[in-house]
Motif scaffolding. Structure first.
Motif, PDB file in Angstrom:
ATOM      1  N   THR A  12     -22.353   4.969   6.309  1.00  0.00           N
ATOM      2  CA  THR A  12     -22.100   4.608   7.675  1.00  0.00           C
ATOM      3  C   THR A  12     -23.448   4.588   8.341  1.00  0.00           C
ATOM      4  O   THR A  12     -23.410   4.405   9.633  1.00  0.00           O
ATOM      5  CB  THR A  12     -21.091   5.787   8.390  1.00  0.00           C
ATOM      6  OG1 THR A  12     -21.838   6.958   8.120  1.00  0.00           O
ATOM      7  CG2 THR A  12     -19.972   5.844   7.875  1.00  0.00           C
ATOM      8  N   THR A  68     -28.408   2.126  12.994  1.00  0.00           N
ATOM      9  CA  THR A  68     -27.068   2.740  13.444  1.00  0.00           C
ATOM     10  C   THR A  68     -26.377   3.455  12.483  1.00  0.00           C
ATOM     11  O   THR A  68     -26.730   3.863  11.269  1.00  0.00           O
ATOM     12  CB  THR A  68     -26.252   1.309  13.467  1.00  0.00           C
ATOM     13  OG1 THR A  68     -26.185   1.033  11.942  1.00  0.00           O
ATOM     14  CG2 THR A  68     -26.578   0.327  14.352  1.00  0.00           C
ATOM     15  N   GLU A  70     -22.910   6.634  12.433  1.00  0.00           N
ATOM     16  CA  GLU A  70     -21.563   6.667  12.912  1.00  0.00           C
ATOM     17  C   GLU A  70     -21.330   8.059  13.225  1.00  0.00           C
ATOM     18  O   GLU A  70     -21.318   9.030  12.353  1.00  0.00           O
ATOM     19  CB  GLU A  70     -20.571   6.182  11.973  1.00  0.00           C
ATOM     20  CG  GLU A  70     -19.012   6.238  12.579  1.00  0.00           C
ATOM     21  CD  GLU A  70     -18.282   5.548  11.761  1.00  0.00           C
ATOM     22  OE1 GLU A  70     -17.113   5.922  11.185  1.00  0.00           O
ATOM     23  OE2 GLU A  70     -18.572   4.425  11.112  1.00  0.00           O
ATOM     24  N   LYS A  74     -17.604   7.000  16.094  1.00  0.00           N
ATOM     25  CA  LYS A  74     -18.103   5.956  17.065  1.00  0.00           C
ATOM     26  C   LYS A  74     -19.586   5.576  16.644  1.00  0.00           C
ATOM     27  O   LYS A  74     -20.374   6.355  16.447  1.00  0.00           O
ATOM     28  CB  LYS A  74     -18.391   6.769  18.473  1.00  0.00           C
ATOM     29  CG  LYS A  74     -16.718   7.230  18.839  1.00  0.00           C
ATOM     30  CD  LYS A  74     -16.798   7.829  20.323  1.00  0.00           C
ATOM     31  CE  LYS A  74     -15.464   8.478  20.721  1.00  0.00           C
ATOM     32  NZ  LYS A  74     -15.803   9.254  21.972  1.00  0.00           N
ATOM     33  N   PRO A  75     -19.909   4.436  16.771  1.00  0.00           N
ATOM     34  CA  PRO A  75     -21.032   4.049  16.332  1.00  0.00           C
ATOM     35  C   PRO A  75     -22.089   4.163  17.427  1.00  0.00           C
ATOM     36  O   PRO A  75     -21.962   4.439  18.714  1.00  0.00           O
ATOM     37  CB  PRO A  75     -20.999   2.275  16.407  1.00  0.00           C
ATOM     38  CG  PRO A  75     -19.902   1.930  17.263  1.00  0.00           C
ATOM     39  CD  PRO A  75     -19.002   3.192  17.167  1.00  0.00           C
ATOM     40  N   LYS A  77     -26.501   3.316  18.128  1.00  0.00           N
ATOM     41  CA  LYS A  77     -27.548   2.466  18.065  1.00  0.00           C
ATOM     42  C   LYS A  77     -28.710   3.569  18.531  1.00  0.00           C
ATOM     43  O   LYS A  77     -28.682   3.827  19.667  1.00  0.00           O
ATOM     44  CB  LYS A  77     -27.364   1.393  18.568  1.00  0.00           C
ATOM     45  CG  LYS A  77     -28.546   0.406  18.263  1.00  0.00           C
ATOM     46  CD  LYS A  77     -28.097  -1.172  18.361  1.00  0.00           C
ATOM     47  CE  LYS A  77     -29.315  -1.966  17.731  1.00  0.00           C
ATOM     48  NZ  LYS A  77     -28.894  -3.072  17.015  1.00  0.00           N
TER      49      LYS A  77
END
Length: 142
Positions: A12, A68, A70, A74-75, A77
């Motif tokens: 992820t 990135t 997770e 929710k991602p 950055k």
């Protein structure tokens, strides 16, 4: 035996590498934060860290700018940021932040890690082989 499928384990996270903490100082404007100098294999970058056990000489997971992650589905950055007037050029990550385990008490520690700059997916990647059960199952288990 028949092999149905071969696949790599999905991660992820992206752009997370091995980083080596070279120096740690207290944050000038926050008691619970530290300012670490992290070597990424080519240059040393300043990173603000909230882990009180962050110390020089530690090899850890370093999320570079543009990485990135997770978090809670929710991602996230990673961007260049300013925390209490001190610039931070990345993030030092816990195992939970990378989705590797539920441990989130401190940043990840890599005792026998390869050199700084190595992609973390190379260290924790794995291959899943899905095998079909055939009539000779008893013979295969012996």
């Amino acid at each position: 035996l028949e092999v149905d499928k071969v696949e790599q384990t999905p991660f992820t996270f992206t752009k997370v590498i091995v980083g080596e903490i070279k120096e740690v100082k207290p944050h000038p404007n926050a008691e619970k934060l530290k300012v670490a100098q992290v070597f990424d294999g080519t240059e040393t970058l300043q990173v603000v860290c909230g882990d009180p056990t962050c110390s020089a000489g530690t090899k850890t997971a370093f999320a570079q700018i543009g990485a990135t992650l997770e978090l809670d589905g929710k991602p996230l950055k990673i961007k260049r940021s300013k925390l209490r007037d001190v610039e931070s050029f990345g993030m030092l990550c816990s195992e939970k932040e990378l989705g590797l385990s539920d441990y989130d008490q401190s940043i990840m520690r890599l005792s026998d890690a390869p050199p700084p700059g190595t992609d973390l997916s190379e260290l924790f990647g794995d291959t899943i082989i899905e095998v079909s059960l055939t009539p000779n199952l008893g013979h295969c288990m012996s």
